[in-house]
Design a protein around this motif. Structure first.
Motif, short mmCIF file in Angstrom:
data_model
loop_
_atom_site.label_atom_id
_atom_site.label_comp_id
_atom_site.label_asym_id
_atom_site.label_seq_id
_atom_site.Cartn_x
_atom_site.Cartn_y
_atom_site.Cartn_z
N ILE A 157 31.49 49.97 55.10
CA ILE A 157 32.16 49.37 53.94
C ILE A 157 31.24 49.18 52.74
O ILE A 157 31.69 48.80 51.66
CB ILE A 157 32.81 48.00 54.30
CG1 ILE A 157 31.75 46.99 54.74
CG2 ILE A 157 33.86 48.19 55.41
CD1 ILE A 157 32.29 45.59 54.96
N MET A 204 39.60 40.02 51.45
CA MET A 204 38.45 39.50 52.17
C MET A 204 38.75 38.05 52.53
O MET A 204 39.87 37.59 52.38
CB MET A 204 37.18 39.64 51.30
CG MET A 204 36.95 41.07 50.88
SD MET A 204 35.63 41.44 49.69
CE MET A 204 34.39 40.22 49.92
N SER A 205 37.72 37.32 52.99
CA SER A 205 37.96 35.96 53.49
C SER A 205 38.73 35.08 52.51
O SER A 205 39.62 34.34 52.92
CB SER A 205 36.63 35.29 53.83
OG SER A 205 36.09 35.86 54.98
N ARG A 252 39.32 43.33 55.14
CA ARG A 252 37.94 43.33 55.63
C ARG A 252 37.46 41.89 55.65
O ARG A 252 37.18 41.31 54.60
CB ARG A 252 37.05 44.16 54.70
CG ARG A 252 37.61 45.55 54.34
CD ARG A 252 36.70 46.26 53.34
NE ARG A 252 36.41 45.46 52.17
CZ ARG A 252 37.13 45.46 51.05
NH1 ARG A 252 38.17 46.25 50.91
NH2 ARG A 252 36.80 44.67 50.05
N ILE A 253 37.38 41.29 56.83
CA ILE A 253 37.14 39.86 56.88
C ILE A 253 35.87 39.52 57.68
O ILE A 253 35.74 39.88 58.85
CB ILE A 253 38.36 39.12 57.47
CG1 ILE A 253 39.62 39.55 56.69
CG2 ILE A 253 38.16 37.61 57.36
CD1 ILE A 253 40.85 38.77 57.05
N GLY A 254 34.95 38.83 56.99
CA GLY A 254 33.71 38.39 57.63
C GLY A 254 33.71 36.90 57.92
O GLY A 254 34.05 36.46 59.02
N SER A 255 33.37 36.12 56.90
CA SER A 255 33.13 34.68 57.05
C SER A 255 34.18 33.92 57.85
O SER A 255 33.83 33.20 58.79
CB SER A 255 33.00 34.02 55.68
OG SER A 255 32.43 34.90 54.76
N MET A 303 37.37 45.56 45.58
CA MET A 303 36.95 44.17 45.82
C MET A 303 37.41 43.36 44.63
O MET A 303 37.12 43.71 43.49
CB MET A 303 35.43 44.09 45.94
CG MET A 303 34.91 44.71 47.22
SD MET A 303 33.11 44.84 47.23
CE MET A 303 32.66 43.21 47.81
N VAL A 342 34.22 42.08 59.79
CA VAL A 342 32.96 42.43 59.11
C VAL A 342 31.85 41.61 59.76
O VAL A 342 31.79 40.39 59.62
CB VAL A 342 33.07 42.15 57.60
CG1 VAL A 342 31.72 42.41 56.92
CG2 VAL A 342 34.16 43.01 56.98
N SER A 387 28.00 46.99 56.39
CA SER A 387 27.75 47.49 55.05
C SER A 387 26.35 48.05 54.84
O SER A 387 26.05 48.54 53.75
CB SER A 387 28.04 46.39 54.02
OG SER A 387 27.19 45.30 54.24
N LYS A 415 28.55 41.83 59.43
CA LYS A 415 27.21 41.94 58.82
C LYS A 415 26.39 40.67 58.86
O LYS A 415 25.18 40.73 58.75
CB LYS A 415 27.35 42.44 57.38
CG LYS A 415 28.05 41.48 56.45
CD LYS A 415 28.27 42.11 55.08
CE LYS A 415 28.93 41.12 54.15
NZ LYS A 415 29.43 41.73 52.93
N TYR A 416 27.03 39.51 58.97
CA TYR A 416 26.26 38.26 59.00
C TYR A 416 25.97 37.78 60.41
O TYR A 416 25.30 36.79 60.60
CB TYR A 416 27.03 37.12 58.31
CG TYR A 416 27.60 37.42 56.94
CD1 TYR A 416 26.76 37.63 55.85
CD2 TYR A 416 28.97 37.43 56.74
CE1 TYR A 416 27.29 37.87 54.59
CE2 TYR A 416 29.51 37.67 55.48
CZ TYR A 416 28.67 37.88 54.42
OH TYR A 416 29.19 38.11 53.18
N MET A 471 40.16 51.60 47.97
CA MET A 471 39.54 50.32 48.32
C MET A 471 39.11 49.61 47.04
O MET A 471 38.68 50.25 46.08
CB MET A 471 38.32 50.59 49.20
CG MET A 471 37.54 49.35 49.63
SD MET A 471 36.30 48.77 48.45
CE MET A 471 34.99 48.24 49.56
#
Ligand code: PLP
Length: 219
Positions: free
Chosen positions: A73, A195-196, A211-214, A154, A28, A51, A30-31, A152
């Motif tokens: 997402i 997620m993270s 779905r992994i961002g951080s 959260m 992910v 997203s 986005k950041y 899906m």
């Protein structure tokens, strides 16, 4: 800053402690910048998730020639469907009939959609109520552009692992309920959860896409 490759190895090892099933990792982005996104692709990550429409289009424009799948997402407004639908490989946020109708009208080919379910019943979260799920999926019968590839959710942001596990195990049960409908455009073979802060728990309950961002590319 740690490299994406180092983070990826940690994540894969953490998931291996729970299961040896292969699980798709969506970065992910986005950041993070385009440079960091490029680093993720070069580290071998085959799935990119964004997203917001504007950010999705920026990353897509830059990297669509690479061998990656594109995941949308976040919440997708019906009026924005036409801007992105032909570029999306997986939509993770199908949660209303109006959105499905717009996809049906605009898409050139079938789109893999996850129905987003608000299992945790958080006011701030999108997604349909679990009690409405089967009826919603049935109402998608005959939509030629929609393939309900999975569900899906959260989980709430909490330290309470038991609560998170309850949310994930509920989604796993709901997946079986949808499969039992045997609806041609709803094979529901995938689960997008984790997620993270909770991906190892999601791995335990049958997640096939995290779905992994951080903790992967940074925040
Ligand atoms: C931002 C986001 C993620 C990733 O969040 P992290 O906690 O940074 O891993 C996953 N799913 C959705 C829907 C998101 O909006």
């Amino acid at each position: 800053m740690r490299s994406v490759r180092e983070n990826l190895i940690d994540i894969q090892n953490n998931m291996l402690e729970v299961t040896d099933r292969p699980i798709n990792i969506i970065a992910v982005t986005k950041y993070v910048s385009k440079e960091r996104t490029k680093e993720a692709i070069e580290a071998g990550i085959g799935h990119i998730g964004e997203s917001k429409v504007h950010d999705f289009l920026a990353k897509y424009e830059q990297f669509h020639q690479h061998d990656v799948k594109w995941h949308f997402i976040g919440t997708l407004q019906s009026r924005k469907v036409k801007e992105v639908i032909s570029k999306i490989d997986y939509l993770h946020s199908l949660d209303r009939i109006k959105l499905a109708e717009e996809i049906e009208k605009r898409a050139e080919k079938q789109v893999n959609c996850f129905v987003q379910v608000n299992v945790a019943k958080e006011e701030t979260k999108q997604g349909i109520d679990e009690k409405d799920l089967l009826q919603f999926v049935q109402s998608l019968h005959g939509f030629s552009k929609i393939n309900v590839i999975g569900l899906m959710t959260m989980a709430p942001y909490t330290e309470d692992e038991k609560h998170i596990e309850k949310v994930f195990s509920t989604l796993q049960q709901l997946q079986k309920d949808v499969q039992a409908l045997k609806q041609t455009n709803a094979p529901c073979v995938e689960l997008s959860m984790g997620m993270s802060n909770d991906y190892p728990l999601a791995a335990k309950y049958g997640s096939t896409f995290v779905r992994i961002g951080s903790v992967l590319v940074g925040e």
